[in-house]
Design a protein around this motif. Structure first.
Motif, mmCIF file in Angstrom:
data_model
loop_
_atom_site.group_PDB
_atom_site.id
_atom_site.type_symbol
_atom_site.label_atom_id
_atom_site.label_comp_id
_atom_site.label_asym_id
_atom_site.label_seq_id
_atom_site.Cartn_x
_atom_site.Cartn_y
_atom_site.Cartn_z
ATOM 1 N N TRP A 1 0.835 -1.198 0.000
ATOM 2 C CA TRP A 1 0.000 0.000 0.000
ATOM 3 C C TRP A 1 0.875 1.255 0.000
ATOM 4 O O TRP A 1 0.611 2.205 -0.738
ATOM 5 C CB TRP A 1 -0.922 -0.023 1.224
ATOM 6 N N LEU A 2 1.914 1.259 0.839
ATOM 7 C CA LEU A 2 2.814 2.418 0.883
ATOM 8 C C LEU A 2 3.531 2.612 -0.454
ATOM 9 O O LEU A 2 3.702 3.752 -0.918
ATOM 10 C CB LEU A 2 3.843 2.257 2.002
ATOM 11 N N LYS A 3 3.945 1.521 -1.074
ATOM 12 C CA LYS A 3 4.628 1.610 -2.365
ATOM 13 C C LYS A 3 3.708 2.221 -3.421
ATOM 14 O O LYS A 3 4.114 3.105 -4.180
ATOM 15 C CB LYS A 3 5.079 0.212 -2.794
ATOM 16 N N ARG A 4 2.461 1.762 -3.457
ATOM 17 C CA ARG A 4 1.503 2.315 -4.435
ATOM 18 C C ARG A 4 1.195 3.776 -4.139
ATOM 19 O O ARG A 4 1.069 4.583 -5.053
ATOM 20 C CB ARG A 4 0.220 1.487 -4.419
ATOM 21 N N ARG A 5 1.052 4.094 -2.869
ATOM 22 C CA ARG A 5 0.755 5.482 -2.497
ATOM 23 C C ARG A 5 1.914 6.403 -2.879
ATOM 24 O O ARG A 5 1.708 7.488 -3.405
ATOM 25 C CB ARG A 5 0.492 5.547 -0.988
ATOM 26 N N TYR A 6 3.147 5.947 -2.623
ATOM 27 C CA TYR A 6 4.324 6.745 -2.947
ATOM 28 C C TYR A 6 4.432 6.948 -4.458
ATOM 29 O O TYR A 6 4.690 8.057 -4.920
ATOM 30 C CB TYR A 6 5.581 6.053 -2.404
ATOM 31 N N SER A 7 4.218 5.885 -5.233
ATOM 32 C CA SER A 7 4.319 6.013 -6.681
ATOM 33 C C SER A 7 3.200 6.869 -7.241
ATOM 34 O O SER A 7 3.408 7.600 -8.218
ATOM 35 C CB SER A 7 4.338 4.642 -7.344
ATOM 36 N N ALA A 8 2.024 6.851 -6.648
ATOM 37 C CA ALA A 8 0.916 7.702 -7.105
ATOM 38 C C ALA A 8 1.221 9.169 -6.823
ATOM 39 O O ALA A 8 0.956 10.035 -7.669
ATOM 40 C CB ALA A 8 -0.378 7.291 -6.427
ATOM 41 N N ARG A 9 1.790 9.466 -5.671
ATOM 42 C CA ARG A 9 2.130 10.857 -5.357
ATOM 43 C C ARG A 9 3.276 11.355 -6.241
ATOM 44 O O ARG A 9 3.281 12.505 -6.664
ATOM 45 C CB ARG A 9 2.529 10.980 -3.889
ATOM 46 N N LYS A 10 4.228 10.481 -6.501
ATOM 47 C CA LYS A 10 5.356 10.853 -7.334
ATOM 48 C C LYS A 10 4.869 11.143 -8.758
ATOM 49 O O LYS A 10 5.313 12.109 -9.390
ATOM 50 C CB LYS A 10 6.388 9.730 -7.340
#
Length: 69
Positions: A54-63
């Motif tokens: 979840w954190l990985k997806r959230r980070y990539s979405a914000r990036k």
């Protein structure tokens, strides 16, 4: 040919055990009886893996959103 008399009853057979109970007892015996500890540890491992994903997806979405603006 012998015909069975109506008074002869068949021998009772034991009820079959549930397959889940047999597998559970085998699994518990294979890990030494600490099934509760194994279940909690496995649950924590799955939860931490889900949190990391979840954190990985959230980070990539914000990036991706920051580079689009």
């Amino acid at each position: 040919m012998d015909t069975p008399s109506p008074s002869v009853q068949p021998a009772p057979t034991p009820a079959p055990a549930a397959a889940g109970a047999e597998l559970t007892s085998t699994f518990v015996a294979s890990i030494g009886g600490n099934a509760g500890l194994g279940a909690v540890g496995g649950g924590l491992l799955v939860a931490s893996g889900g949190g990391a994903l979840w954190l990985k997806r959230r980070y990539s979405a914000r990036k991706g959103a920051a580079s689009a603006t």
